[in-house]
Design a protein around this motif. Structure first.
Motif, PDB file in Angstrom:
ATOM      1  N   GLY A 100     -24.968 -48.531  -7.580  1.00 57.03           N
ATOM      2  CA  GLY A 100     -26.137 -48.664  -7.196  1.00 57.03           C
ATOM      3  C   GLY A 100     -26.717 -48.623  -5.873  1.00 57.03           C
ATOM      4  O   GLY A 100     -27.492 -47.487  -5.951  1.00 57.03           O
ATOM      5  N   SER A 101     -26.108 -48.935  -4.706  1.00 60.19           N
ATOM      6  CA  SER A 101     -26.304 -48.609  -3.636  1.00 60.19           C
ATOM      7  C   SER A 101     -26.045 -47.377  -2.980  1.00 60.19           C
ATOM      8  O   SER A 101     -26.396 -47.101  -2.493  1.00 60.19           O
ATOM      9  CB  SER A 101     -25.497 -49.913  -2.659  1.00 60.19           C
ATOM     10  N   VAL A 102     -24.692 -47.318  -4.266  1.00 60.37           N
ATOM     11  CA  VAL A 102     -23.575 -45.274  -3.079  1.00 60.37           C
ATOM     12  C   VAL A 102     -24.489 -44.673  -3.953  1.00 60.37           C
ATOM     13  O   VAL A 102     -24.521 -43.643  -3.138  1.00 60.37           O
ATOM     14  CB  VAL A 102     -22.863 -45.624  -4.219  1.00 60.37           C
ATOM     15  N   GLY A 103     -25.169 -44.674  -5.273  1.00 54.87           N
ATOM     16  CA  GLY A 103     -26.701 -43.761  -5.557  1.00 54.87           C
ATOM     17  C   GLY A 103     -27.583 -43.586  -4.935  1.00 54.87           C
ATOM     18  O   GLY A 103     -28.159 -42.208  -4.627  1.00 54.87           O
ATOM     19  N   ILE A 104     -27.827 -44.895  -3.898  1.00 52.78           N
ATOM     20  CA  ILE A 104     -28.846 -44.988  -3.037  1.00 52.78           C
ATOM     21  C   ILE A 104     -28.627 -43.939  -1.583  1.00 52.78           C
ATOM     22  O   ILE A 104     -29.520 -43.231  -1.137  1.00 52.78           O
ATOM     23  CB  ILE A 104     -29.577 -45.927  -2.423  1.00 52.78           C
ATOM     24  N   ILE A 105     -27.068 -43.578  -1.266  1.00 53.03           N
ATOM     25  CA  ILE A 105     -26.817 -43.495  -0.271  1.00 53.03           C
ATOM     26  C   ILE A 105     -26.957 -42.224  -0.596  1.00 53.03           C
ATOM     27  O   ILE A 105     -27.244 -41.065   0.616  1.00 53.03           O
ATOM     28  CB  ILE A 105     -25.663 -44.171   0.049  1.00 53.03           C
ATOM     29  N   LEU A 106     -26.406 -41.800  -1.423  1.00 46.00           N
ATOM     30  CA  LEU A 106     -26.197 -40.376  -2.076  1.00 46.00           C
ATOM     31  C   LEU A 106     -27.444 -39.598  -2.520  1.00 46.00           C
ATOM     32  O   LEU A 106     -27.479 -38.443  -1.797  1.00 46.00           O
ATOM     33  CB  LEU A 106     -25.375 -40.049  -3.734  1.00 46.00           C
ATOM     34  N   ASN A 107     -28.521 -40.170  -2.265  1.00 48.26           N
ATOM     35  CA  ASN A 107     -29.704 -39.943  -2.277  1.00 48.26           C
ATOM     36  C   ASN A 107     -29.957 -39.064  -1.342  1.00 48.26           C
ATOM     37  O   ASN A 107     -31.040 -37.856  -1.262  1.00 48.26           O
ATOM     38  CB  ASN A 107     -30.991 -40.671  -3.379  1.00 48.26           C
ATOM     39  N   VAL A 108     -30.001 -40.529  -0.180  1.00 47.88           N
ATOM     40  CA  VAL A 108     -30.374 -40.292   1.139  1.00 47.88           C
ATOM     41  C   VAL A 108     -29.744 -38.646   2.073  1.00 47.88           C
ATOM     42  O   VAL A 108     -30.457 -37.902   2.420  1.00 47.88           O
ATOM     43  CB  VAL A 108     -30.572 -41.169   2.025  1.00 47.88           C
ATOM     44  N   SER A 109     -28.895 -39.013   1.182  1.00 51.15           N
ATOM     45  CA  SER A 109     -27.729 -37.292   1.683  1.00 51.15           C
ATOM     46  C   SER A 109     -28.287 -36.010   1.020  1.00 51.15           C
ATOM     47  O   SER A 109     -28.283 -34.957   1.616  1.00 51.15           O
ATOM     48  CB  SER A 109     -26.054 -37.399   1.201  1.00 51.15           C
ATOM     49  N   LYS A 110     -29.237 -36.276   0.190  1.00 55.15           N
ATOM     50  CA  LYS A 110     -29.861 -35.023   0.043  1.00 55.15           C
ATOM     51  C   LYS A 110     -30.633 -34.550   1.014  1.00 55.15           C
ATOM     52  O   LYS A 110     -30.783 -33.378   0.351  1.00 55.15           O
ATOM     53  CB  LYS A 110     -30.366 -34.809  -1.680  1.00 55.15           C
ATOM     54  N   TYR A 111     -31.537 -35.043   1.643  1.00 58.17           N
ATOM     55  CA  TYR A 111     -32.066 -35.166   2.186  1.00 58.17           C
ATOM     56  C   TYR A 111     -31.604 -34.820   3.274  1.00 58.17           C
ATOM     57  O   TYR A 111     -32.628 -34.773   4.463  1.00 58.17           O
ATOM     58  CB  TYR A 111     -33.517 -35.821   2.569  1.00 58.17           C
ATOM     59  N   SER A 112     -30.274 -35.079   4.034  1.00 58.14           N
ATOM     60  CA  SER A 112     -30.067 -34.557   5.067  1.00 58.14           C
ATOM     61  C   SER A 112     -30.531 -33.246   5.960  1.00 58.14           C
ATOM     62  O   SER A 112     -30.560 -31.887   5.666  1.00 58.14           O
ATOM     63  CB  SER A 112     -27.986 -34.129   5.023  1.00 58.14           C
TER      64      SER A 112
END
Length: 371
Positions: free
Chosen positions: A355-367
């Motif tokens: 689940g934490s990885v999912g949060i990190i991946l979402n942030v990466s969409k806004y890089s």
């Protein structure tokens, strides 16, 4: 939403590939480690395999869901999530509610399933602390806004985790919060002040609690009491050493059957090193290192302070547990009970990590910068 926050079409593919590779490789390592349980009790083997499969599948579902929730949602929900997780941490201490095992009360049973609140609590701490720093970023040089929130959150964490007891988790939270504090742009004198306060507190706890003191003594004197306190580290070193360069071969570990305590959880790295040798151990360390490196890249490219600290905290939270576990299995750190994340047994731990990885991946969409 501003132009700077416009999401990319997809998340960081390299980071996702590292996580998927680690989980898949870890599952095969875990399955082999669990064969030791099958030799002793087939029912237990079936139970732990079922738990691990459910944890992996549920974890990837949570990963997909979290990767599609805008990271700003977590900033708005920081306090409610922290309050709920704190209540759960307190509930686990109640008689006839928390499950007692090995002298520790850390689990809540929900019918046939068990849940460890500390796994959720660690994430809640990261989210709340990131939100507080981002809220007061203009006053980060002020002692009131820079240091006091950290001490309050750490104090609450210390109280809850000491009562369980779970000192290893408290150490990981301290490492994570301190890394976030430094990254926030804290003043050097505040950093020095925190080190002056927190280090003596952590060291005192390690020596005040008997079970923690025993682990320190075992680390410093591993050749003593080899059939008692030092038994696990001795068997782990035998497993790692007997693997040689290329290992005994998949499924061929001897230590996991009768000698190695907790082969599916604390000692799973030792099983991997015995079966895949030095090469296998290096592969696991490389995967954790790549996870950390790519995660930090995502943090650096994050669109704002909250996102940067959120990713940094989650990455440090996961990687520090894994590095501590590996260090303990090869005698470079005291045994702490920290899991080898994405590999060790634990449905709740797997679910919250993915689940934490999912949060990190979402942030990466806004890089700010394409990978």
């Amino acid at each position: 939403m501003s132009k700077a926050l416009k999401p990319k079409k997809r998340a960081d593919r390299w980071f996702l590939a590292i996580v998927v590779t680690t989980v898949l490789f870890g599952f095969f390592v875990f399955m082999s480690a669990a064969l030791g349980l099958y030799a002793r009790d087939g029912a237990t083997f079936s139970s732990v395999m079922q738990t691990q499969i459910i944890g992996v599948l549920s974890g990837f579902i949570f990963l997909i869901i979290a990767s599609n929730i805008p990271y700003t949602f977590w900033r708005r929900m920081a306090m409610p999530i922290f309050v709920i997780s704190t209540i759960l941490m307190a509930v686990v201490l109640l008689p006839n509610v928390g499950f007692l095992h090995g002298g520790s009360s850390r689990w809540i049973y929900l019918g046939p399933l068990s849940f460890q609140p500390a796994d959720l609590y660690k994430i809640a701490v990261v989210i709340l602390y990131a939100a507080l720093i981002a809220k007061h970023k203009k006053n980060i040089a002020n002692f009131k806004y820079a240091v006091i929130p950290l001490l309050i959150i750490f104090g609450i964490s210390g109280l809850l985790l000491i009562l369980q007891p779970k000192i290893g988790t408290l150490v990981v939270i301290a490492i994570t919060m301190f890394a976030m504090f430094i990254t926030s742009g804290a003043r050097a004198k505040h950093i020095a002040l925190l080190l002056t306060i927190l280090l003596p507190v952590l060291i005192a706890m390690l020596f005040l609690f008997p079970y923690a003191r025993e682990r320190i003594d075992t680390f410093l004197n591993p050749s003593e009491n080899t059939m008692d306190e030092s038994y696990q580290i001795q068997q782990s070193l035998i497993a790692v050493g007997s693997g040689g360069v290329f290992g005994r071969g998949y499924g061929q570990s001897i230590q996991k059957f009768s000698f190695l305590p907790e082969p599916i959880s604390d000692s799973v790295f030792a099983v991997a090193a015995e079966e895949f040798g030095f090469i296998g151990g290096v592969i696991i360390i490389a995967l954790v290192t790549l996870f950390t490196y790519r995660g930090l890249i995502i943090a650096i490219r994050a669109p704002d302070l909250f996102a940067r600290l959120l990713v940094l905290g989650l990455v440090i939270l996961i990687s520090s547990q894994s590095f501590i576990n590996i260090a303990a299995m090869i005698g470079l750190a005291p045994l702490t009970g920290m899991p080898l994340v994405f590999i060790s047994h634990g449905g709740t731990a797997m679910l919250t990590a993915l689940g934490s990885v999912g949060i990190i991946l979402n942030v990466s969409k806004y890089s700010k910068q394409n990978s």
